[in-house]
Write an enzyme that holds these catalytic residues in place. Sequence first.
Site, PDB file in Angstrom:
ATOM      1  N   GLY A 100      10.175  40.720  35.853  1.00 44.37           N
ATOM      2  CA  GLY A 100      10.263  38.951  36.298  1.00 44.37           C
ATOM      3  C   GLY A 100      12.250  38.654  36.075  1.00 44.37           C
ATOM      4  O   GLY A 100      12.992  39.155  35.480  1.00 44.37           O
ATOM      5  N   GLY A 102      14.866  37.816  34.289  1.00 44.79           N
ATOM      6  CA  GLY A 102      15.066  37.521  32.705  1.00 44.79           C
ATOM      7  C   GLY A 102      16.245  36.432  32.591  1.00 44.79           C
ATOM      8  O   GLY A 102      16.425  35.706  32.140  1.00 44.79           O
ATOM      9  N   LYS A 122      22.609  34.055  38.606  1.00 47.33           N
ATOM     10  CA  LYS A 122      22.234  35.226  37.922  1.00 47.33           C
ATOM     11  C   LYS A 122      22.968  34.537  36.639  1.00 47.33           C
ATOM     12  O   LYS A 122      24.621  34.420  35.938  1.00 47.33           O
ATOM     13  CB  LYS A 122      23.476  36.786  38.264  1.00 47.33           C
ATOM     14  N   ARG A 192      24.217  34.213  43.669  1.00 41.18           N
ATOM     15  CA  ARG A 192      23.695  35.559  44.833  1.00 41.18           C
ATOM     16  C   ARG A 192      22.919  34.566  45.555  1.00 41.18           C
ATOM     17  O   ARG A 192      22.900  34.042  45.218  1.00 41.18           O
ATOM     18  CB  ARG A 192      22.682  36.410  43.990  1.00 41.18           C
ATOM     19  N   ARG A 199      11.240  41.963  45.863  1.00 42.77           N
ATOM     20  CA  ARG A 199      11.307  42.998  44.983  1.00 42.77           C
ATOM     21  C   ARG A 199       9.602  43.833  45.484  1.00 42.77           C
ATOM     22  O   ARG A 199       9.345  43.777  45.533  1.00 42.77           O
ATOM     23  CB  ARG A 199      12.582  43.193  43.515  1.00 42.77           C
ATOM     24  N   ASP A 269      12.403  47.744  40.468  1.00 40.63           N
ATOM     25  CA  ASP A 269      12.623  45.843  40.152  1.00 40.63           C
ATOM     26  C   ASP A 269      13.712  46.139  40.417  1.00 40.63           C
ATOM     27  O   ASP A 269      13.955  44.609  40.823  1.00 40.63           O
ATOM     28  CB  ASP A 269      12.631  45.417  38.656  1.00 40.63           C
TER      29      ASP A 269
HETATM   30  P1  AMP Z   1      18.419  44.929  35.337  1.00 35.62           P
HETATM   31  O1  AMP Z   1      18.162  46.930  34.093  1.00 35.62           O
HETATM   32  O2  AMP Z   1      19.344  44.703  34.885  1.00 35.62           O
HETATM   33  O3  AMP Z   1      17.601  45.077  37.053  1.00 35.62           O
HETATM   34  O4  AMP Z   1      17.511  44.540  34.810  1.00 35.62           O
HETATM   35  C1  AMP Z   1      15.776  44.370  33.704  1.00 35.62           C
HETATM   36  C2  AMP Z   1      15.088  44.217  34.178  1.00 35.62           C
HETATM   37  O5  AMP Z   1      16.484  42.987  32.754  1.00 35.62           O
HETATM   38  C3  AMP Z   1      14.922  42.369  34.399  1.00 35.62           C
HETATM   39  O6  AMP Z   1      13.859  41.692  34.106  1.00 35.62           O
HETATM   40  C4  AMP Z   1      16.199  41.595  34.369  1.00 35.62           C
HETATM   41  O7  AMP Z   1      15.809  39.917  34.046  1.00 35.62           O
HETATM   42  C5  AMP Z   1      16.457  41.490  32.345  1.00 35.62           C
HETATM   43  N1  AMP Z   1      16.997  41.066  31.792  1.00 35.62           N
HETATM   44  C6  AMP Z   1      18.592  41.856  31.511  1.00 35.62           C
HETATM   45  N2  AMP Z   1      19.797  41.526  30.948  1.00 35.62           N
HETATM   46  C7  AMP Z   1      18.648  40.015  30.739  1.00 35.62           C
HETATM   47  C8  AMP Z   1      19.094  39.626  30.019  1.00 35.62           C
HETATM   48  N3  AMP Z   1      21.027  39.195  29.353  1.00 35.62           N
HETATM   49  N4  AMP Z   1      18.724  38.211  29.946  1.00 35.62           N
HETATM   50  C9  AMP Z   1      17.520  37.962  29.965  1.00 35.62           C
HETATM   51  N5  AMP Z   1      16.719  39.402  30.483  1.00 35.62           N
HETATM   52  C10 AMP Z   1      17.927  40.361  30.643  1.00 35.62           C
HETATM   53 MG    MG Z   2      16.661  44.252  37.814  1.00 36.47          MG
END
Ligand code: AMP
Ligand code: MG
Length: 520
Positions: A100, A102, A122, A192, A199, A269
């Site tokens: 989700g 995050g 973001k 963004r 996705r 994702d």
């Molecule tokens: P990513 O690999 O950056 O696409 O992120 C994978 C998952 O981790 C997604 O669900 C993001 O929303 C969550 N995520 C990445 N960085 C953070 C953060 N600093 N705080 C909260 N969720 C995060």
């Molecule tokens: Mg991501």
Amino acid sequence: MKLNIKDTFNKELPSDTNLDNTRRQVFKATHSYVMPKVPSGSKLIHVSKEMAKSIGLNEKDLKSTDFLNVFSGAKIQPKTKPYAMAYAGHQFGNWAGQLGDGRAINLFEIEHNKKRWALQLKGAGETPYSRQGDGLAVLRSSIREYLCSEAMHHLGVPTTRALSLMLSGDDVLRDMLYDGNADYEKGAIVCRVAATFIRFGNFELFAARKDVKNLKQLTDYTIKYFYPELGKPLKDTYIKFFKEVANRTLDMIIHWQRVGFVHGVMNTDNMSILGLTIDYGPYGWLEDFDFGWTPNTTDRQNKRYRYGNQPNIGLWNLLQLANALYPLVEDPEPFETILNDYQKDFEVKSLNMMCAKLGLKLQDENDSKLMTDLEDCLLLSETDMTIFFRLLSDYKKGNSELGVEIVNDAFYKLDDIKNEVLEQWKGWFKTYDQRLQLEELTDQQRQVKMNLVNPKYVLRNYMAQLAIDDADKGDYNLINELFELLKQPYSEQPENEKWFAKRPDWARHKVGCSMLSCSS
Ligand code: AMP
Ligand code: MG
């Protein structure tokens, strides 16, 4: 600031009934309502005027306090309800369950000039999907996403866009190299923009929970707004939908291969249902041509997401999407056919793309061999991909002896180009020359065509890092300079020739230039 708000996602799809901003598993909902964190002191660093115009904003709007407030999360646009999307995903080949948004919060959707845009922040704070994260983003990764997504758009690569880059005024704790040395960094927020941020993982979430009702509702919504040409929601339409997503995904990856872009984290994702490049994390640009290269240190061991493996991963990810959509069709065959076709289409499209890079218009049975022989040559010694293909357009028919000389500047160590290496290159130029004799284009016509597919300027890893280093000190000039440069990546820009250069030696092993982690 007037915006033509036309929300559909949060109006037509089921929302989480729990309104608390607590981390949890969310069922039977596509999104959870959540407010962005009010930043301590937002400051606008850069805005994409072109993107602003596309959503109906003028220069005056961009200077308004409203703009600063809305796109930093400090103020909610009237009659809108920000939300985080629920999705799941396969990460590095393994099922990861619910993920989700995050650290992304969707503000609203806009319709302008008959186009639909979803806008999301973001780095605007935690959501029910933040898991162990803080929902924030640091300046360095925000600059990288901001510059690269706009640069990709101008390169003609399908991508999410960026409207604005702001400082939040809050400090964010990060362990950049995951080595126990956490430190505070400046927080930032990127707005963004994309037609939708849905996705593969949004579909996987419902499929994994056997929630076919919501799976169908999400799929029908996606088709209705983003693939309306496919018609009414029927089994046959779902198959056509999957076929179209497969085509778009493949086309996007072929573009990546053409310009030398390595995404770095092709988890499901991070795969857009529209075939857009999405989630710019530890991405990188090929400097020396190398199928095995990945910028992502988190993936250093297996190199799952290396340059040469991107097309295969696209297919693997599509297989996961097929599994997710299967309950709507209940027949594996059409999915299998489409996945098999992906492989065949890849061969054809990849060859066409390479032919275009070499300025070949006609087809010849030996073209595949010409390409693999070229790849072998490029791998003989460190050769800069961008510079090689750009310089190749200077080649003049009938001068194969001069071929190597024309591309000399692409070699990182000119000393390596001797003996057998030199002979192999000469041999390749001889064959290339023979092949060019079959073509009708003049040298000049060929050059014009080649320069439309072989960029002169890309966001080399060290260039983004230089802009980050300056921005850390409060100097945003380089962000602007690179932003302007990359608006015309295929044009000769004599005043910017310094950016048409090989990666400097200092950047070879520098963190942020050749090595990036997922920490952002
Ligand atoms: P990513 O690999 O950056 O696409 O992120 C994978 C998952 O981790 C997604 O669900 C993001 O929303 C969550 N995520 C990445 N960085 C953070 C953060 N600093 N705080 C909260 N969720 C995060
Ligand atoms: Mg991501």
